[in-house]
Design a protein around this motif. Structure first.
Motif, mmCIF file in Angstrom:
data_model
loop_
_atom_site.group_PDB
_atom_site.id
_atom_site.type_symbol
_atom_site.label_atom_id
_atom_site.label_comp_id
_atom_site.label_asym_id
_atom_site.label_seq_id
_atom_site.Cartn_x
_atom_site.Cartn_y
_atom_site.Cartn_z
ATOM 1 N N GLY A 135 -6.182 -23.853 1.503
ATOM 2 C CA GLY A 135 -4.985 -23.821 2.335
ATOM 3 C C GLY A 135 -3.803 -23.171 1.615
ATOM 4 N N MET A 136 -3.696 -23.338 0.317
ATOM 5 C CA MET A 136 -2.621 -22.687 -0.437
ATOM 6 C C MET A 136 -2.770 -21.166 -0.410
ATOM 7 N N ARG B 151 -1.501 -20.079 2.886
ATOM 8 C CA ARG B 151 -0.034 -20.060 2.899
ATOM 9 C C ARG B 151 0.498 -18.781 2.264
ATOM 10 N N GLU B 152 -0.144 -18.341 1.169
ATOM 11 C CA GLU B 152 0.282 -17.094 0.533
ATOM 12 C C GLU B 152 0.131 -15.912 1.481
ATOM 13 N N HIS C 46 0.357 -16.125 4.746
ATOM 14 C CA HIS C 46 1.133 -16.395 5.963
ATOM 15 C C HIS C 46 0.220 -16.532 7.190
ATOM 16 N N ASP D 240 -1.817 -18.725 10.227
ATOM 17 C CA ASP D 240 -1.491 -19.846 11.096
ATOM 18 C C ASP D 240 -2.450 -21.000 10.808
ATOM 19 N N PHE E 71 -5.647 -21.593 8.123
ATOM 20 C CA PHE E 71 -5.701 -22.672 7.131
ATOM 21 C C PHE E 71 -7.032 -23.412 7.222
ATOM 22 N N SER F 272 -2.067 -28.851 2.855
ATOM 23 C CA SER F 272 -1.451 -27.616 2.378
ATOM 24 C C SER F 272 -0.627 -26.939 3.465
ATOM 25 N N PHE F 273 -0.928 -27.191 4.744
ATOM 26 C CA PHE F 273 -0.151 -26.592 5.830
ATOM 27 C C PHE F 273 1.212 -27.266 5.975
ATOM 28 N N ARG G 209 4.495 -27.976 0.905
ATOM 29 C CA ARG G 209 4.531 -26.815 0.013
ATOM 30 C C ARG G 209 4.291 -27.316 -1.407
#
Length: 268
Positions: A15-16, A19-20, A22, A24, A28, A71-72, A75
């Protein structure tokens, strides 16, 4: 416990990465499931021992999705979070290496397949995750020891399984593989990278060196004094009419001897 905890940690790490990039929430979920379950599912497919465990045991998929949600919504960045995930991921590598190796041995396969599937179980999910986001998998190089730590971690697991201690095998593999992975991050241990030195270049360099050596030898012979130089110099002096030192001395001795004999005869 080791397996389920590893699924949660790997789900959060996946999940991280989402996030990097971007992504949705679907991104994730997808990356978390791939990172957490990809290696084990690939192992089970290769073993052909029935349906993959990640599909038959609901806890695996649930904890992977929980990692994605964590992770979603949070942060997880900063120095201490980074250190925590480095340590946690390292011990997950060791635990999954043992899981893959022991399942392979239980399926009746040998030591070499156990080593291979132990590594695939540990690093396969991360490699598939990196390919999914368009990155070169970290296990291919340029990083500290990762797949190597997994490979080393399978050795105590296999040894203790043959000795009859499967539970201790998992614990020992987790400690060895995780400890090596952490030490590699701490001391920047890396495998040597390939340097461009093909065989054709080596042959070309060898020919150039040999040609240079022969050239230097020829120059040295041209500048060196040839053998018999003294006799040739003496003959050249004789041909030009110049007195030669040895011959002149012999002539002087003969002249003196003749004069002394004539003086003795006159005295008589």
């Amino acid at each position: 416990i080791f397996d389920v905890g590893g699924v949660l940690v790997s789900g959060i790490v996946g999940g991280m990465v989402a996030r990097e990039k971007h992504f949705d929430i679907i991104g994730f979920f997808a990356l978390s499931v791939i990172a957490a379950l990809g290696g084990g599912m690939l192992r089970d497919v290769l073993l052909q021992q029935g349906t993959p465990v990640a599909l038959t045991d609901p806890y695996y998929l649930v904890f992977a999705l929980v990692g994605a949600l964590i992770s979603f919504n949070l942060r997880l960045s900063g120095k201490w979070w980074s250190r925590f995930f480095i340590v946690a991921d390292a011990f997950v590598i060791g635990a999954w290496s043992a899981t893959g190796a022991l399942k392979t041995l239980s399926a009746g396969l040998g030591i070499i397949p156990a080593l291979m599937l132990g590594v695939i179980t540990a690093v396969g999910g991360g490699a598939i995750r990196d390919i999914a986001v368009g990155r070169i998998p970290a296990v291919f190089g340029g990083n500290t020891l990762y797949a190597t730590a997994s490979l080393v971690g399978t050795i105590p697991a296999i040894s203790l399984w043959f000795a009859g201690y499967p539970t201790l095998a998992t614990f020992a593999s987790t400690m060895v593989g995780g400890g090596l992975c952490i030490a590699a991050r701490r001391f920047r241990w890396r495998l040597p990278e390939h340097s461009h030195f093909p065989l054709t270049d080596a042959y070309g360099k060898m020919r150039m060196s040999l040609a240079e050596y022969v050239h230097q030898r020829e120059l040295a012979k041209k500048h060196a004094l040839p053998r018999g130089a003294g006799s040739s110099v003496g003959s050249e002096r004789a041909d030009t009419g110049e007195p030669v030192a040895g011959v002149e001395e012999k002539r002087d001795d003969r002249t003196l001897g003749a004069r002394s004999r004539m003086m003795k005869r006159s005295n008589k």
